[in-house]
Write an enzyme that holds these catalytic residues in place. Sequence first.
Site: not given
Length: 713
Positions: A66, A116, A119, A141
């Site tokens: 992100a 992300g 993911e 993260e």
Amino acid sequence: MNQCLSLHVDADGVALVTIDVVGRPMNVLTPTFHAELDTALEQIKNDPAVRGAVFASAKADFMAGADLKWILSSVSSIKTREQAWAFAAPLNALFRKLETLGKPMVAALNGTALGGGLELALACHYRVAAANPATRLGLPEVLVGLLPGAGGTQRLPRMIGIREALLLLVEGTHLTVEQALAQKIIDRIVPAEDLIETAKRYVLEGGRASNPWDEKHFKVPGGAGGLHAGVAQTFMGGTALVSKRTLHNYPAPIAILSAVYEGTQLPIEMGLQIESTYLGTLLLDPVARNMIRTLFVNKGAADKGARRPVGVPKQAVKTLGVLGAGMMGAGIAYVSARAGMGVMLLDTTAEKAQHGRAYSEKLLAKEVARGQQNDASAQRVLSRIEPTTDFASLMGCDLIVEAVFEDRALKAAVTRQTEAVIPSATVFASNTSTLPITGLAEASSRPQQFIGIHFFSPVEKMPLVEIIVGQHTDEATLARAIDYVIQIKKTPIVVNDSRGFYTSRVFGTFTNEGMTLLGEGVKPALIENAAKMAGLPVGPLAVLDEVTVELAYHVTQQAQLALGAAYTPASGWPVMRKMVEDLKRLGKRHGQGFYEYPADARKRLWPGLAEHFPVALAQPDVAEVKTRLLYIQALETARCMEEGVLTDPIDGDLGSILGWGFPAWTGGTLSFIDTVGIAAFVTECERLALAYGPRFQPSAALKARAARGEGYY
Ligand code: NAI
């Protein structure tokens, strides 16, 4: 016009979704990306001609996580559980939609996929990666105080098992494509030119359009739940390890363990909800905001020259002159040569200069042994360093860094000798640790080109450089110093001249508080452990031993000399005086200090301390010791802001974490004040001042600031 991705359906009915976030060097997840991906998914779902989709990147890498600036602005505004949920839940909803669309989805990983980005790939039904040695795959993260909130804590353990997943989730480790293949995180590695075709073929050959965890009798590989012996053991060990490492200062690793433990016992849909709930708790915790702001957003900006005066053209240093080939000079020569600069390394004898160069030789040999360099490149770095005793050889240097003994007269002499030969445009920088820059510049015929570039020891390891602007230093000189620090890939902070500058001054309050506590009769182990429990790397007594008590004593004496009648001894002075003058326990390098250093065992606190600093009957609570150690540093930083030593809170925060290891969870000394709340901080300082002495007294300006409710960010 799309900002983040484009969709193209080929003649065979395979949709190629190409990610290319406009204006960003790396693809990052933003609200716009979300919206566009949602639209693309609708199109893929609703168009009967589309048989499946391939996700690829138009950039050199697949996708980072992100956008941290977006996350930072979000975490700064999230105040309630509802807001946290409203932020976290859609992250999962979108990838879940992708996963359950009913058509095969393939991730074509051309390069690095983190957070992300990975993911997204985990939500796909097949992952193929290009053979690219530079690719890194991981979920980092945790390093910014968060957890992977787009399914990472749920899909990864369901894919590779809880134990293996936790290692990656809790450590934030990165894998190469080969490692990821071995761990079954990706399905295939192919030559880069075959990547898209291989991915498309999966769709065309009727690859599965669902993930295993959506099937009826799915079981997490290796088991899940507290009744499973192996799993229970993993969580017991994991929790203990995390607690030991973080001392409960960092909530993210524990939240990850909880999300995995609870979520893997439930169907994926509910697991994802649990993940979003835990992400929400982290978004409400100030630690994530503090870490992202200081260590990522602000550090990133500083590394790119945020503090550089505008309008001064960039200039790279080609040849650096280093005066003094001692401990610091040798390190400075090494990092500069490694960054491609030629280095003239000057000392009083050829032997000493050569000895300084040998330091680089030793470090480079280690790098070769570890495979970080090859022989030829190490040789190239070494050949850039020229040992010398002749000031005339500094003639071609475009920057000088002086690192001779800490002696004002000697520094003045080498300044004059150097300025006699260097070009008129060359900047002269001193690496002094204590002598005010404006005073040293008196020896210079061009004080506007005189500046402090303060390194930390060991130079090759420490990430921070403190740049000190003297009274006469001009903007071009500051820009040059910043450019140099960026060239050697360190983080610059900029401060104004003062005794101890910023970092040494505040660091000094930490060690002083440690000695004060000892003098009050607080148990030495309590002092040391409280510091570590607060998140500092070592206790104040251990760190004094490291830098040597003797050095701290010298610095104090010099301040006394310079300040004359204005000098007031610090609260820790009686302890320091006794250690140096009476007990001759000068520090680690001298074999004894607050600790003893047996040859055959680990260092331990010197038992004799109890005799010279008798332990009081009543001992303070560990929380009180932590408070004193943290507050005194934060308060001194606030004073530096007030006095203009610091002009930007970002410098204060970065300097505290990267310079002397103020705990990262706080975001730095000034973020710490903001986290406590400035009004509460001032009230607490007033209590501490009453209890322990005026050094804790907040100034009128700080009180006024608190009354206005004005924090630093
Ligand atoms: P050091 O004692 O290891 O090295 C000083 C070197 O300067 C010696 O090799 C000496 O022969 C050389 N030198 C003396 N007179 C000279 C002259 N006239 N011309 C050329 N070279 C001469 O000292 P260290 O620790 O490297 O410190 C150097 C400077 O860096 C000092 O100002 C110190 O305060 C500062 N500093 C030290 C830090 C540390 O952790 N040691 C941290 C930050 C700054």
